[in-house]
Write an enzyme that holds these catalytic residues in place. Sequence first.
Site, short mmCIF file in Angstrom:
data_model
loop_
_atom_site.label_atom_id
_atom_site.label_comp_id
_atom_site.label_asym_id
_atom_site.label_seq_id
_atom_site.Cartn_x
_atom_site.Cartn_y
_atom_site.Cartn_z
N GLY A 12 0.78 -1.24 0.00
CA GLY A 12 0.00 0.00 0.00
C GLY A 12 0.80 1.28 0.00
O GLY A 12 0.34 2.30 0.50
N SER A 13 2.00 1.27 -0.61
CA SER A 13 2.77 2.52 -0.62
C SER A 13 2.08 3.56 -1.51
O SER A 13 2.14 4.76 -1.24
CB SER A 13 4.22 2.28 -1.06
OG SER A 13 4.30 1.97 -2.42
N ARG A 91 -6.06 -7.91 -8.84
CA ARG A 91 -7.12 -8.67 -9.51
C ARG A 91 -7.61 -7.92 -10.74
O ARG A 91 -7.61 -6.69 -10.74
CB ARG A 91 -8.32 -8.87 -8.60
CG ARG A 91 -7.99 -9.74 -7.49
CD ARG A 91 -9.07 -10.05 -6.53
NE ARG A 91 -8.41 -10.81 -5.49
CZ ARG A 91 -8.19 -12.11 -5.57
NH1 ARG A 91 -8.63 -12.80 -6.59
NH2 ARG A 91 -7.52 -12.72 -4.61
N VAL A 92 -8.04 -8.70 -11.73
CA VAL A 92 -8.63 -8.07 -12.90
C VAL A 92 -10.08 -7.74 -12.55
O VAL A 92 -10.86 -8.62 -12.17
CB VAL A 92 -8.57 -9.00 -14.14
CG1 VAL A 92 -9.22 -8.34 -15.34
CG2 VAL A 92 -7.11 -9.37 -14.44
N ASN A 107 -6.08 3.03 -12.25
CA ASN A 107 -5.08 2.05 -11.85
C ASN A 107 -3.70 2.61 -12.12
O ASN A 107 -3.52 3.45 -13.00
CB ASN A 107 -5.27 0.77 -12.67
CG ASN A 107 -4.26 -0.32 -12.30
OD1 ASN A 107 -4.04 -0.60 -11.12
ND2 ASN A 107 -3.64 -0.91 -13.31
N HIS A 109 0.17 1.31 -13.13
CA HIS A 109 0.90 0.15 -13.63
C HIS A 109 2.38 0.50 -13.77
O HIS A 109 2.71 1.57 -14.29
CB HIS A 109 0.33 -0.28 -14.99
CG HIS A 109 1.03 -1.46 -15.55
ND1 HIS A 109 0.82 -2.73 -15.04
CD2 HIS A 109 1.97 -1.58 -16.51
CE1 HIS A 109 1.61 -3.58 -15.68
NE2 HIS A 109 2.31 -2.92 -16.58
N GLU A 142 -12.34 -3.30 -19.26
CA GLU A 142 -12.39 -4.73 -18.93
C GLU A 142 -11.13 -5.51 -19.30
O GLU A 142 -11.00 -6.69 -18.96
CB GLU A 142 -13.62 -5.37 -19.57
CG GLU A 142 -14.86 -5.08 -18.76
CD GLU A 142 -16.09 -5.79 -19.27
OE1 GLU A 142 -16.14 -7.02 -19.15
OE2 GLU A 142 -16.97 -5.10 -19.81
N ASP A 145 -4.90 -3.80 -18.08
CA ASP A 145 -4.06 -2.61 -18.28
C ASP A 145 -4.25 -1.97 -19.66
O ASP A 145 -3.29 -1.49 -20.25
CB ASP A 145 -2.57 -2.96 -18.04
CG ASP A 145 -2.32 -3.54 -16.67
OD1 ASP A 145 -2.96 -3.07 -15.71
OD2 ASP A 145 -1.50 -4.47 -16.54
N GLU A 174 5.75 6.63 -9.30
CA GLU A 174 4.36 6.23 -9.05
C GLU A 174 3.76 7.13 -7.97
O GLU A 174 2.62 7.60 -8.08
CB GLU A 174 4.28 4.77 -8.58
CG GLU A 174 4.67 3.76 -9.64
CD GLU A 174 4.47 2.32 -9.18
OE1 GLU A 174 3.57 2.07 -8.36
OE2 GLU A 174 5.22 1.44 -9.64
C1 GRF Z 1 3.03 -0.96 -7.68
O1 GRF Z 1 4.23 -1.24 -8.33
C2 GRF Z 1 1.96 -0.68 -8.69
O2 GRF Z 1 2.44 -0.08 -9.85
C3 GRF Z 1 1.42 -2.06 -9.02
O3 GRF Z 1 1.47 -2.76 -7.80
C4 GRF Z 1 2.46 -2.18 -6.96
C5 GRF Z 1 1.78 -1.81 -5.68
O4 GRF Z 1 2.67 -1.32 -4.72
N1 GRF Z 1 0.11 -1.97 -9.59
P1 GRF Z 1 2.10 -0.68 -3.39
O5 GRF Z 1 1.23 -1.74 -2.73
O6 GRF Z 1 1.32 0.54 -3.74
O7 GRF Z 1 3.30 -0.35 -2.54
#
Ligand code: GRF
Length: 219
Positions: A12-13, A91-92, A107, A109, A142, A145, A174
Site C-alpha cells: 500500500g505505498s 485482480r482483474v 489504476n 501500472h 475490462e 491494463d 508512481e
Molecule cells: C506498484 O508497483 C503498482 O504499480 C502495481 O502494484 C504495486 C503496488 O505497490 N500496480 P504498493 O502496494 O502501492 O506499494
Amino acid sequence: MLKLGVLASGRGSNFQSIIDSVGSGYLPAEVAVLITDNPDAYAIERARKRSIPHLVMKPGDYRSGENYFAELAGELKDRGVELVILAGFMRVVKRPLIEEFPMRIMNIHPAILPAFPGLHGQRQAVDYGVKVSGCTVHFVDEGVDTGPIIVQAVVPVYHDDTEETLSERILKEEHRIFPFAVKLFAEGRLRVEGRRVIVDNAHERNNSVIINPPLDTGV
Ligand code: GRF
C-alpha cells in the site's frame, strides 16, 4: 470534496501517497474507505493509523467473480464513493464494478503501457532490454491494463538494473503521478475522448526528453 474508495492487496505505498497528498492539502479529496482482498495487507495498517474505514472482502467468500465485484461496487456506492483507486489491487476488475463506475476507476501500472502489461512489468522491462521504462496511470476497462491513459512518467533503465533496482526507481515516480492524476480528476480537468484523455490546462510543452544512454558530450 471528492470521495475516494481505494482497493489494495499489499503493502500500500501508493495508498500512502494518496493519504499523504490528501493530508497535505495537495489533493482536494477524502478517502472514504479502503477495501482489500487480503487480510494481511499492510495497507490495512496504513488505514488504521489515519482512522480510515477499512473492509476485507475475500473473493473466495463469494459465489463468483461477478458476484464479488457486484458486492464490492455496492459497498463503494453505499459510502458515496465517486472515484475508485486501484493501488496495487492484484485482480482483474470485472464488469459489475466497471459498469457502476465507468471511467471512474484508476489504476497504476509499473511500465509504460501498452508495453509490458500484466504482472511483473519491471521484470519484463529488464528482461526485454529496453532503455527507458516507467509507470502509467490509466482508467480501467475490462482488459488487463488497456484503458485510456491519463499520465505517464519515464525513467532510464541502466545496464546493471535488476527488477528490484528498477522497481525502486519507478515506485518513486508512481508516488508522484498517482496523486497528480487523482488531483486532475478532482479538479474536473480530465476529458475522455475515445482512447484519449485530454488534460485541461496541462503544461505539456516543456521540451523535456530522456535519452538513455545519454548522448556523448565530447568529454
Ligand atoms: C506498484 O508497483 C503498482 O504499480 C502495481 O502494484 C504495486 C503496488 O505497490 N500496480 P504498493 O502496494 O502501492 O506499494
